[in-house]
Write a protein that holds these residues in place. Structure first.
Motif, PDB file in Angstrom:
ATOM      1  N   SER A 198       0.731  -1.332   0.138  1.00  0.00           N
ATOM      2  CA  SER A 198       0.026   0.067   0.172  1.00  0.00           C
ATOM      3  C   SER A 198       0.925   1.129   0.047  1.00  0.00           C
ATOM      4  O   SER A 198       2.058   1.179   0.185  1.00  0.00           O
ATOM      5  CB  SER A 198      -1.004  -0.106   1.212  1.00  0.00           C
ATOM      6  OG  SER A 198      -0.110   0.038   2.570  1.00  0.00           O
ATOM      7  N   GLY A 199       0.242   2.452  -0.279  1.00  0.00           N
ATOM      8  CA  GLY A 199       0.875   3.506  -0.105  1.00  0.00           C
ATOM      9  C   GLY A 199       1.156   4.349  -1.389  1.00  0.00           C
ATOM     10  O   GLY A 199       1.745   5.436  -1.238  1.00  0.00           O
ATOM     11  N   GLY A 200       0.995   3.680  -2.301  1.00  0.00           N
ATOM     12  CA  GLY A 200       1.203   4.273  -3.747  1.00  0.00           C
ATOM     13  C   GLY A 200       0.368   5.328  -4.254  1.00  0.00           C
ATOM     14  O   GLY A 200      -0.631   5.649  -3.340  1.00  0.00           O
ATOM     15  N   GLY A 201       0.559   6.219  -5.322  1.00  0.00           N
ATOM     16  CA  GLY A 201      -0.257   7.374  -5.608  1.00  0.00           C
ATOM     17  C   GLY A 201       0.644   8.157  -6.774  1.00  0.00           C
ATOM     18  O   GLY A 201       1.461   7.724  -7.213  1.00  0.00           O
ATOM     19  N   LEU A 202      -0.060   9.308  -6.815  1.00  0.00           N
ATOM     20  CA  LEU A 202       0.489  10.289  -8.121  1.00  0.00           C
ATOM     21  C   LEU A 202       0.924  11.408  -7.304  1.00  0.00           C
ATOM     22  O   LEU A 202       0.726  11.893  -6.227  1.00  0.00           O
ATOM     23  CB  LEU A 202      -0.891  11.083  -8.780  1.00  0.00           C
ATOM     24  CG  LEU A 202      -0.492  11.865  -9.682  1.00  0.00           C
ATOM     25  CD1 LEU A 202       0.394  11.470 -10.662  1.00  0.00           C
ATOM     26  CD2 LEU A 202      -1.800  12.656 -10.432  1.00  0.00           C
ATOM     27  N   VAL A 203       2.412  11.618  -7.775  1.00  0.00           N
ATOM     28  CA  VAL A 203       3.168  12.639  -7.050  1.00  0.00           C
ATOM     29  C   VAL A 203       4.018  13.395  -8.243  1.00  0.00           C
ATOM     30  O   VAL A 203       4.345  12.832  -9.010  1.00  0.00           O
ATOM     31  CB  VAL A 203       4.180  11.873  -5.859  1.00  0.00           C
ATOM     32  CG1 VAL A 203       5.026  10.818  -6.468  1.00  0.00           C
ATOM     33  CG2 VAL A 203       5.148  13.044  -5.061  1.00  0.00           C
ATOM     34  N   GLN A 204       4.350  14.531  -7.748  1.00  0.00           N
ATOM     35  CA  GLN A 204       4.975  15.264  -8.684  1.00  0.00           C
ATOM     36  C   GLN A 204       6.638  15.137  -8.712  1.00  0.00           C
ATOM     37  O   GLN A 204       6.887  14.606  -7.716  1.00  0.00           O
ATOM     38  CB  GLN A 204       4.939  16.780  -8.535  1.00  0.00           C
ATOM     39  CG  GLN A 204       3.545  17.452  -8.673  1.00  0.00           C
ATOM     40  CD  GLN A 204       3.312  18.949  -8.545  1.00  0.00           C
ATOM     41  OE1 GLN A 204       4.113  19.554  -7.762  1.00  0.00           O
ATOM     42  NE2 GLN A 204       2.195  19.522  -8.978  1.00  0.00           N
ATOM     43  N   PRO A 205       7.211  15.174  -9.618  1.00  0.00           N
ATOM     44  CA  PRO A 205       8.700  14.918  -9.832  1.00  0.00           C
ATOM     45  C   PRO A 205       9.322  15.834  -8.684  1.00  0.00           C
ATOM     46  O   PRO A 205       9.104  16.893  -8.281  1.00  0.00           O
ATOM     47  CB  PRO A 205       9.158  15.737 -10.853  1.00  0.00           C
ATOM     48  CG  PRO A 205       8.041  15.524 -11.890  1.00  0.00           C
ATOM     49  CD  PRO A 205       6.840  15.703 -11.095  1.00  0.00           C
ATOM     50  N   GLY A 206      10.446  15.043  -7.744  1.00  0.00           N
ATOM     51  CA  GLY A 206      10.804  15.816  -6.612  1.00  0.00           C
ATOM     52  C   GLY A 206      10.187  15.424  -5.540  1.00  0.00           C
ATOM     53  O   GLY A 206      10.701  15.670  -4.310  1.00  0.00           O
ATOM     54  N   ASN A 240      12.077   9.204  -1.991  1.00  0.00           N
ATOM     55  CA  ASN A 240      12.446  10.625  -1.913  1.00  0.00           C
ATOM     56  C   ASN A 240      13.000  10.974  -3.405  1.00  0.00           C
ATOM     57  O   ASN A 240      13.450  10.486  -4.084  1.00  0.00           O
ATOM     58  CB  ASN A 240      13.287  11.134  -0.812  1.00  0.00           C
ATOM     59  CG  ASN A 240      12.799  10.942   0.608  1.00  0.00           C
ATOM     60  OD1 ASN A 240      11.555  10.946   0.887  1.00  0.00           O
ATOM     61  ND2 ASN A 240      13.785  10.773   1.466  1.00  0.00           N
ATOM     62  N   SER A 241      12.888  12.512  -3.533  1.00  0.00           N
ATOM     63  CA  SER A 241      13.235  12.792  -5.042  1.00  0.00           C
ATOM     64  C   SER A 241      12.782  12.254  -6.086  1.00  0.00           C
ATOM     65  O   SER A 241      13.714  11.728  -6.779  1.00  0.00           O
ATOM     66  CB  SER A 241      14.723  13.117  -4.666  1.00  0.00           C
ATOM     67  OG  SER A 241      15.366  13.771  -3.674  1.00  0.00           O
ATOM     68  N   LEU A 242      11.615  11.869  -6.048  1.00  0.00           N
ATOM     69  CA  LEU A 242      11.112  10.850  -7.130  1.00  0.00           C
ATOM     70  C   LEU A 242      11.052  11.461  -8.493  1.00  0.00           C
ATOM     71  O   LEU A 242      10.937  12.538  -8.674  1.00  0.00           O
ATOM     72  CB  LEU A 242       9.656  10.604  -6.809  1.00  0.00           C
ATOM     73  CG  LEU A 242       9.115   9.607  -5.696  1.00  0.00           C
ATOM     74  CD1 LEU A 242       8.024   9.638  -5.089  1.00  0.00           C
ATOM     75  CD2 LEU A 242       9.809   8.063  -6.201  1.00  0.00           C
ATOM     76  N   LYS A 243      11.348  10.743  -9.347  1.00  0.00           N
ATOM     77  CA  LYS A 243      11.486  11.063 -10.845  1.00  0.00           C
ATOM     78  C   LYS A 243      10.448  10.260 -11.672  1.00  0.00           C
ATOM     79  O   LYS A 243       9.973   9.042 -11.132  1.00  0.00           O
ATOM     80  CB  LYS A 243      13.048  10.574 -11.396  1.00  0.00           C
ATOM     81  CG  LYS A 243      14.146  11.216 -10.391  1.00  0.00           C
ATOM     82  CD  LYS A 243      15.335  10.516 -10.897  1.00  0.00           C
ATOM     83  CE  LYS A 243      16.647  11.367 -10.052  1.00  0.00           C
ATOM     84  NZ  LYS A 243      17.977  10.360 -10.615  1.00  0.00           N
ATOM     85  N   VAL A 289       4.880   9.213 -11.269  1.00  0.00           N
ATOM     86  CA  VAL A 289       5.410  10.487 -10.999  1.00  0.00           C
ATOM     87  C   VAL A 289       5.222  11.234 -12.109  1.00  0.00           C
ATOM     88  O   VAL A 289       5.939  11.013 -13.225  1.00  0.00           O
ATOM     89  CB  VAL A 289       7.064  10.115 -10.672  1.00  0.00           C
ATOM     90  CG1 VAL A 289       7.798  11.449 -10.228  1.00  0.00           C
ATOM     91  CG2 VAL A 289       7.153   9.021  -9.519  1.00  0.00           C
ATOM     92  N   SER A 290       4.650  12.332 -11.936  1.00  0.00           N
ATOM     93  CA  SER A 290       4.383  13.180 -13.179  1.00  0.00           C
ATOM     94  C   SER A 290       3.702  14.422 -12.668  1.00  0.00           C
ATOM     95  O   SER A 290       3.269  14.686 -11.567  1.00  0.00           O
ATOM     96  CB  SER A 290       3.004  12.356 -13.942  1.00  0.00           C
ATOM     97  OG  SER A 290       2.761  13.376 -15.121  1.00  0.00           O
ATOM     98  N   SER A 291       4.138  15.570 -13.583  1.00  0.00           N
ATOM     99  CA  SER A 291       3.683  16.752 -13.305  1.00  0.00           C
ATOM    100  C   SER A 291       2.310  17.216 -13.991  1.00  0.00           C
ATOM    101  O   SER A 291       1.852  18.099 -13.815  1.00  0.00           O
ATOM    102  CB  SER A 291       4.677  17.919 -13.652  1.00  0.00           C
ATOM    103  OG  SER A 291       5.256  17.568 -15.074  1.00  0.00           O
TER     104      SER A 291
END
Length: 122
Positions: A7-15, A83-86, A120-122
């Protein structure tokens, strides 16, 4: 047979950051080496990070310095702090474990859980 639920996934912005959790059933978790893996469509599932039963940690080069794997044996849980996801970290993430470190390193498991999607997307 020990089972694992991610669990714990999701959509996050780069960085950005995410923390994935992997809950294990069964009381023998503490003797297992545990690994986090990821897979993108059309490619094989690759190991990302491994923690042994004596807390030795290893990482694939692409995540070193950004990801941390750690385990809580009291709660039968292993985590992946990212952290610092790309964008190239986008994948379905899975956990798995075994009392054989070679099995964990080779990802040579008979079964897998559902995984958790990280995007990981903007």
């Amino acid at each position: 047979q020990v089972q694992f639920v991610e669990s714990g996934g999701g959509l996050v912005q780069p960085g950005g950051s995410l923390r994935l959790s992997c809950a294990a059933s069964g009381s023998i978790f503490n003797i297992f080496a545990m690994g986090w893996y990821r897979q993108v469509p059309g490619k094989q599932r690759d190991v990302v990070a491994v923690v042994t039963r004596d807390y030795t940690m290893n990482y694939v080069d692409s995540v070193k310095g950004r990801f941390t794997i750690f385990r809580d044996n009291a709660n039968n849980t292993v985590y992946l702090q990212m952290n610092s996801l790309k964008p190239e970290d986008t994948a379905v993430y899975y956990c798995n474990g075994d009392d054989s470190i070679s099995t964990v390193l080779r990802a040579d498991f008979a079964s897998w859980g559902q995984g958790t999607q990280v995007t990981v997307s903007s």
